[in-house]
Motif scaffolding. Sequence first.
Motif, short mmCIF file in Angstrom:
data_model
loop_
_atom_site.label_atom_id
_atom_site.label_comp_id
_atom_site.label_asym_id
_atom_site.label_seq_id
_atom_site.Cartn_x
_atom_site.Cartn_y
_atom_site.Cartn_z
N SER A 114 0.77 -1.04 0.00
CA SER A 114 0.09 0.01 -0.04
C SER A 114 0.85 1.27 0.30
O SER A 114 1.79 1.26 0.55
CB SER A 114 -0.93 0.01 1.08
OG SER A 114 -0.08 0.22 2.33
N CYS A 115 0.60 2.33 -0.65
CA CYS A 115 1.21 3.49 -0.56
C CYS A 115 0.24 4.47 -0.37
O CYS A 115 -0.81 4.55 -1.24
CB CYS A 115 1.77 3.80 -2.10
SG CYS A 115 3.21 2.60 -2.43
N THR A 116 0.62 5.55 0.56
CA THR A 116 -0.40 6.46 0.98
C THR A 116 0.29 7.90 0.81
O THR A 116 1.60 8.12 1.01
CB THR A 116 -0.69 6.50 2.51
OG1 THR A 116 -1.31 5.10 2.63
CG2 THR A 116 -1.68 7.55 2.82
N TYR A 168 0.47 12.28 0.68
CA TYR A 168 0.43 13.63 1.48
C TYR A 168 0.55 14.80 0.64
O TYR A 168 1.16 15.99 0.74
CB TYR A 168 0.93 13.69 2.62
CG TYR A 168 0.72 12.44 3.50
CD1 TYR A 168 -0.37 12.63 4.33
CD2 TYR A 168 1.54 11.23 3.44
CE1 TYR A 168 -0.36 11.41 5.20
CE2 TYR A 168 1.31 10.09 4.33
CZ TYR A 168 0.27 10.07 5.20
OH TYR A 168 -0.03 9.17 6.11
N VAL A 208 -0.18 7.67 -7.16
CA VAL A 208 -0.94 7.90 -6.03
C VAL A 208 -1.49 9.36 -6.25
O VAL A 208 -0.98 10.28 -6.64
CB VAL A 208 0.19 8.10 -4.83
CG1 VAL A 208 -0.65 8.36 -3.63
CG2 VAL A 208 0.81 6.72 -4.64
N GLY A 221 -3.89 11.51 2.53
CA GLY A 221 -4.24 10.34 3.09
C GLY A 221 -4.77 9.43 1.91
O GLY A 221 -5.54 8.38 2.03
N THR A 222 -4.76 9.84 0.76
CA THR A 222 -4.91 9.03 -0.46
C THR A 222 -3.91 7.77 -0.39
O THR A 222 -2.86 7.83 -0.49
CB THR A 222 -4.79 9.82 -1.80
OG1 THR A 222 -5.48 11.04 -1.79
CG2 THR A 222 -5.10 9.23 -2.93
N THR A 223 -4.82 6.69 -0.57
CA THR A 223 -3.97 5.37 -0.84
C THR A 223 -4.28 4.58 -1.66
O THR A 223 -5.59 4.38 -2.40
CB THR A 223 -4.25 4.66 0.54
OG1 THR A 223 -4.08 5.27 1.85
CG2 THR A 223 -3.57 3.34 0.54
#
Length: 268
Positions: free
Chosen positions: A61-63, A65, A125, A130-132
Motif C-alpha cells: 500500500s502507498c499513501t 500527502y 498516487v 491520506g490518498t492510498t
Amino acid sequence: MIKGKTALLALLLRLALLLIAAPAATALAPQDARANIVCAVVNQGLAFGTSATGTGTINYSCTGYESSSTTFNLCIGLGTPSWPGTASQPIMLRGTNQLNYQVYRDAALTQVWTASQPLSKSVTVGAGIGTTITGSFQFYGRITSGQTAPAGAYVAFFYNTKIGSLPGNSSNCNTNRSNISGLDFTLSITATLSNACTVDALANADLGNVVAGATAPAGSSTIRVRCPSGTAYNIGVLPSNNNTAGAGVMSGSGGNPDTIAYQLRRTS
C-alpha cells in the motif's frame, strides 16, 4: 532617581529580548516530518507446498500527502538469503537438512530475481492527504530437481528486502528517495517435501539377435528411483499381459503373428 530609571530600562530591555526570543524558539522547535508518499508491505511470501514450482505474492500500500498526483516507479529489491544460502544459490532448511531453490521475476522461470534486478512497476498516487493505493507484485520459484533431502517442512528467508522507488533508469531500489519513503522487510519462503518418489527406466532390456533353438539369452536394464532421503520404497514390474509371476509375451511386428515368451527376473 537615576537608579530607578536604570532599573526600568533594564526591565524593558529584558521584556524586549523575551519577545524576540519567543518567535525564534518557536521556529527552532522540532516539527513533525513526513514523506509526501509512504509505501509499506501488507503481506508477503512464497509457499511451494508440495510442488516443485510456486508463485509468490507481495501485497503493498502507498499513501500520499500531496496536493497533486504523483507517478513513480515502485520497486521490490531482493535482500540477503538466510544461511547457508548465497545470492546465487538460496537454500531452505529443515534442521540441518538443505533444499536448494531459486526465485525468478518471470513465470517462464528464465529471469533470476537478484538484488541488482528488482521487481518494478509504474504507479500513481492521487492528490489529497491520506490518498492510498494498493496492489501486488508476483514472483516465482522452483526447487532444484534431483535432490534427496528428507521429507518434511522447509523454510528460508530473504532479510532486508526493500520496498521503495527507482530513480530514473537506476536499478537501485531506494527506501528513502526525495519525497517517497519505503522500508525493509523479511521475505519468507516455505516448502513441504513429501515422500513421493520418481521412477524411470534408463534403457530398454535388449535381448539382441536370437537364433531359434539357442540357449535362452539374458538381457538387463536399470530402473532409477529418486526419493527423499530416508523414504522406504518397493518396485514392482508387471508384463503387458498382467502375469503376476512376470511371465510375459513379446509380439511380432509388421504383421508377424508369432510370439516369444520371456521371464522377468530380479537377479542375473
